[in-house]
Structures are given as C-alpha cells and as structure tokens.
Design a protein around this motif. Structure first.
Motif, PDB file in Angstrom:
ATOM      1  N   GLU A  59      27.160  60.899  28.254  1.00 57.67           N
ATOM      2  CA  GLU A  59      26.700  60.500  29.597  1.00 57.67           C
ATOM      3  C   GLU A  59      25.650  59.666  29.580  1.00 57.67           C
ATOM      4  O   GLU A  59      24.745  59.649  28.820  1.00 57.67           O
ATOM      5  CB  GLU A  59      26.482  61.963  30.369  1.00 57.67           C
ATOM      6  N   THR A  90      30.041  57.665  38.890  1.00 57.21           N
ATOM      7  CA  THR A  90      29.489  58.196  39.964  1.00 57.21           C
ATOM      8  C   THR A  90      28.161  57.388  40.365  1.00 57.21           C
ATOM      9  O   THR A  90      27.349  56.975  39.424  1.00 57.21           O
ATOM     10  CB  THR A  90      28.663  59.740  39.507  1.00 57.21           C
ATOM     11  N   GLU A 117      31.468  59.462  43.955  1.00 57.38           N
ATOM     12  CA  GLU A 117      32.271  59.509  42.688  1.00 57.38           C
ATOM     13  C   GLU A 117      33.207  58.220  42.885  1.00 57.38           C
ATOM     14  O   GLU A 117      34.187  58.499  43.874  1.00 57.38           O
ATOM     15  CB  GLU A 117      32.969  60.647  42.388  1.00 57.38           C
ATOM     16  N   ASN A 168      30.140  59.112  32.753  1.00 59.42           N
ATOM     17  CA  ASN A 168      30.716  60.333  31.966  1.00 59.42           C
ATOM     18  C   ASN A 168      31.712  60.089  31.114  1.00 59.42           C
ATOM     19  O   ASN A 168      32.874  59.779  31.696  1.00 59.42           O
ATOM     20  CB  ASN A 168      30.767  61.642  32.789  1.00 59.42           C
ATOM     21  N   PRO A 170      36.779  56.472  42.281  1.00 60.25           N
ATOM     22  CA  PRO A 170      37.989  56.759  41.642  1.00 60.25           C
ATOM     23  C   PRO A 170      38.453  55.693  40.655  1.00 60.25           C
ATOM     24  O   PRO A 170      38.200  54.498  41.151  1.00 60.25           O
ATOM     25  CB  PRO A 170      39.035  56.748  42.841  1.00 60.25           C
ATOM     26  N   LYS A 187      38.863  60.317  29.192  1.00 61.05           N
ATOM     27  CA  LYS A 187      38.776  60.468  30.333  1.00 61.05           C
ATOM     28  C   LYS A 187      37.167  60.111  30.775  1.00 61.05           C
ATOM     29  O   LYS A 187      36.316  60.847  30.753  1.00 61.05           O
ATOM     30  CB  LYS A 187      38.946  62.089  30.822  1.00 61.05           C
ATOM     31  N   PRO A 188      37.181  58.812  31.842  1.00 66.06           N
ATOM     32  CA  PRO A 188      35.798  58.482  32.041  1.00 66.06           C
ATOM     33  C   PRO A 188      35.669  59.030  33.484  1.00 66.06           C
ATOM     34  O   PRO A 188      36.476  59.422  34.236  1.00 66.06           O
ATOM     35  CB  PRO A 188      35.955  57.063  32.179  1.00 66.06           C
ATOM     36  N   THR A 189      34.230  59.106  34.074  1.00 67.89           N
ATOM     37  CA  THR A 189      34.038  59.562  35.181  1.00 67.89           C
ATOM     38  C   THR A 189      32.899  58.816  35.824  1.00 67.89           C
ATOM     39  O   THR A 189      31.837  58.740  34.815  1.00 67.89           O
ATOM     40  CB  THR A 189      33.616  61.108  35.443  1.00 67.89           C
ATOM     41  N   ALA A 216      43.224  56.872  35.340  1.00 63.39           N
ATOM     42  CA  ALA A 216      42.210  57.983  35.367  1.00 63.39           C
ATOM     43  C   ALA A 216      41.863  58.419  33.882  1.00 63.39           C
ATOM     44  O   ALA A 216      40.732  58.979  33.494  1.00 63.39           O
ATOM     45  CB  ALA A 216      42.585  59.283  35.875  1.00 63.39           C
ATOM     46  N   SER A 217      42.758  57.996  32.895  1.00 62.87           N
ATOM     47  CA  SER A 217      42.302  58.311  31.513  1.00 62.87           C
ATOM     48  C   SER A 217      42.955  57.060  30.679  1.00 62.87           C
ATOM     49  O   SER A 217      43.842  56.254  31.269  1.00 62.87           O
ATOM     50  CB  SER A 217      42.994  59.386  31.034  1.00 62.87           C
ATOM     51  N   LYS A 234      34.732  61.770  28.082  1.00 61.59           N
ATOM     52  CA  LYS A 234      35.185  63.065  27.181  1.00 61.59           C
ATOM     53  C   LYS A 234      36.297  62.768  26.573  1.00 61.59           C
ATOM     54  O   LYS A 234      37.345  61.901  27.034  1.00 61.59           O
ATOM     55  CB  LYS A 234      35.442  64.031  28.345  1.00 61.59           C
ATOM     56  N   GLU A 273      31.512  64.495  23.963  1.00 58.65           N
ATOM     57  CA  GLU A 273      31.084  64.201  25.657  1.00 58.65           C
ATOM     58  C   GLU A 273      29.877  63.129  25.670  1.00 58.65           C
ATOM     59  O   GLU A 273      28.975  63.769  24.736  1.00 58.65           O
ATOM     60  CB  GLU A 273      31.054  65.443  26.586  1.00 58.65           C
TER      61      GLU A 273
END
Length: 294
Positions: free
Chosen positions: A263, A211, A220, A254, A222, A207-209, A226-227, A256, A261
């Motif tokens: 970052e 920002t 953030e 980020n 989109p 699962k990436p994020t 999402a994964s 996970k 995890e």
C-alpha cells in the motif's frame, strides 16, 4: 410594203377620118407618154418609200441588237464584279477563320506541350517519391528486423535474469513508477508500473485498488481491467473523471498478488497541470503504455 404599178390603157376613140389620123396618133402618143411618166414617177416614189422603210427597219433591228449586246456586256461586267466581290469577301472570311483556327491550334498545341511537360515532371517526381518510399520501406524493414532481433535478445536475457532471481527467492511485489496527469473535462490519466517475480517463476494475478482521499471522505476509482497478470513487470494504465465537488488531498494505491500486499500513499501534487492540454477528450490519443520515467 409592196406597191403594184397599174398600167393604164388609153381608150381608143373612134377612128377619125384620114385627115385627122396623124394628129390623132400624135395626141395618142403624147397621152400615152404622159400616162407612162406618171406611172414611172409613182413607181419610183413607191420604191423610195419602200427602201426608206426597209432601211429604217434595218436600223431599228441594228439598234435592238446593239442594245441587247450592250445590256449583255453590262450584265456580264456587273455579274463579274459582283461575283468577284462575293468571292473576295468569302475568301477574306475563310482566310480570317483559317487564321483564327491556326491560332487556336497553336494555343492548344502550346497548352498540350505545357501539360505534357507538367505530366512529365509529375511522373519524374512520382518516380523519385516512389524510390524514396521504397528506400524508406527497406530501411524500416531493416530497422524492424533489427528491433525484433534485439527484443528477442532482451527477452532471452530477461528470462535468464528471471530464472536467476527466482532461484534466489524471487522479487517481491513493489511499485516501480507512478503518475497522474490532468485531462480536459475534469478527467485524469493514471499510470503505475508494478514489479514482481514469484519464487516458483510462474505468473501471478495482480489486483490493484486506487482510492482518492480527503479529510472527510474518499472515492474509489474503478479500474479497467480489474486485475493484471504479473510475471516480472505489469503496466497499470487508465483514465477516470473526478466526481463533481470532490477535491482529493491524497491518492492511495493498494496492490495484492501472490500472497503479498503493498500500500502506497501519494500527495495530490501528482495531479498538477500540464502544458498544451487538448480542449476535449476526443482529441486525446490512446493511453500511453510506455514505462514511467523519473
């Protein structure tokens, strides 16, 4: 015209006496001879008139016949001349038309020969192109077959490495490559290559994020999807539009996966301008999924 001669008979006077009988007979003879001469001259005159009239009639008839013959000959000559002229002109017209038709036929034959030659050349060119296409197709199939064999070999080797790495505790979650490139209409394209191999050798869910940060605020981005499943290397690719009036100074990624995890912060210098940028997003190809190279 026919004339009748009328004989006149002298009247007989009363017989004189014997003394006068001789003189009487003489006078009678003279008188009768005179009458006969007059009758004969009258008949001769009438015959001459008749003959002259008959000759005139014959001459008129002859002249009429001659006139008819001359008229017929003149008509024949004029008719022959007129017919000859018409036939001559008609023959000239037909000859000219035949010459024109012959020239047109020759031109059509030349055009047909040129068209045939062009068609022959096109057929020869098409045969050559077909032969080249078949040769290229054969070469492409051979290359594809070789690539498939090579991919199987690489996949087999990767499986072997994955088993070895998994037996030694696996490969931790890490970022192998990152990039952000500007696009038209204030849009950007991002790409991240992520590596991870669990100790049990099974695929994990990543699962990436993403920002965008500046000194006062953050946005953030989109991500779609999402994964990602990760069993070795995962390629995160996508595009986003920068919010109006927002100017980032940093990018934070980020990650996970499998209880791990990671970052990472990047300066916005990754968003530097590129050359030969298209004018519209519609002119862009699909997102490049090839590995990121440094």
């Amino acid at each position: 015209m026919r004339f009748k001669s009328v004989l006149r008979f002298c009247s007989l006077p009363a017989r004189p006496s014997c003394q006068n009988s001789v003189s009487y007979e003489l006078e009678r003879s003279l008188h009768c001879s005179s009458l006969y001469s007059d009758n004969q001259r009258s008949a001769t005159k009438h015959g001459s008139i008749t003959r002259s009239q008959q000759g005139a009639s014959t001459l008129v008839l002859a002249l009429f016949v001659i006139a008819i013959l001359v008229t017929a000959m003149v008509a024949l000559v004029f008719g022959h001349k007129l017919g000859y002229q018409r036939g001559y002109y008609s023959m000239q017209t037909e000859t000219k038309q035949a010459v024109i038709t012959s020239k047109e036929s020759l031109q059509e034959l030349k055009d047909l020969r040129v068209s045939h030659k062009i068609a022959t050349n096109e057929v020869a060119t098409s045969k050559q192109e077909l032969e080249i296409s078949l040769a290229n197709l054969k070469e492409l199939r051979e290359n594809q077959q070789a690539i498939m064999v090579e991919n199987r070999q690489v996949a087999q080797l990767n499986e072997l490495y994955a088993e070895i790495v998994s037996e030694k505790g696996g490969m931790p979650l890490q970022i192998l490559g990152a990039k952000i490139e500007p696009l038209p209409e204030n849009a950007f394209e991002y790409g991240f290559d992520i590596g991870m191999l669990a100790s049990d050798g099974k695929a994990k869910r990543l699962k990436p994020t993403l920002t965008l940060l500046n000194d006062d605020d953050f946005v953030e981005v989109p991500l779609d999807p999402a994964s990602y499943p990760i069993e070795g290397v995962a390629h995160i690719r996508g595009r986003f539009t920068m919010p109006a009036g927002f100017k980032p100074s940093q990018i934070k990624l980020n990650l996970k996966a499998g209880g791990q995890e990671v970052e990472q912060l990047y300066d916005w210098k990754l968003g530097a301008k590129v050359d030969n940028m298209p004018l519209s997003l519609l002119d862009l190809p699909e997102v490049d999924k090839s590995p990121i190279e440094y």
